[in-house]
Scaffold this active site. Structure first.
Site, short mmCIF file in Angstrom:
data_model
loop_
_atom_site.label_atom_id
_atom_site.label_comp_id
_atom_site.label_asym_id
_atom_site.label_seq_id
_atom_site.Cartn_x
_atom_site.Cartn_y
_atom_site.Cartn_z
N ASP A 52 0.84 -1.19 0.00
CA ASP A 52 0.00 0.00 0.00
C ASP A 52 0.88 1.25 0.00
O ASP A 52 2.08 1.19 0.23
CB ASP A 52 -0.90 0.02 1.23
N THR A 53 0.25 2.37 -0.23
CA THR A 53 0.94 3.66 -0.19
C THR A 53 1.65 3.84 1.15
O THR A 53 1.08 3.57 2.20
CB THR A 53 -0.07 4.80 -0.39
#
Length: 107
Positions: A52-53
């Site tokens: 994920d970011t």
């Protein structure tokens, strides 16, 4: 065509996860671009997973098919890390079987 696993670490603060995306910068895109500089042509990698970011990785594997055998792995790493930003570091190059897959065989 020889296949290699690259073992790397990254600080994901500046990236929208591992995977290349059209509307954001992922770690994969940055690595592909750096490898393309060394190869003199477009290069595609496949990672062991997605993130994920903002996610960091202390140990992450990708595989890449390289046009010829990497004879001097130390020089290869020095050159690649010289192109990559400081928040991505490749610390090992492992030659693997041409059918080895980063997602399924990085154990």
């Amino acid at each position: 065509m020889p296949r290699y696993f690259l073992e790397l670490a990254f600080n994901g603060s500046n990236y929208n996860g591992w995977q290349s995306q059209k509307n954001a910068v992922g770690v994969q895109q940055v690595i592909n671009n750096a490898l393309a500089v060394l190869a003199g042509k477009e290069v595609s990698t496949l990672g062991c997973c997605r993130t994920d970011t903002g996610v960091h990785a202390q140990q992450f594997f990708l595989h890449v098919d390289w046009a010829k055998a990497i004879e001097d792995k130390t020089q290869f790493l020095f050159s690649l890390n010289g192109i990559l930003p400081e928040d991505i570091v490749v610390f090992q190059v492992h030659e693997v079987n041409e059918k080895a897959h980063a997602r399924f065989d990085a154990n």
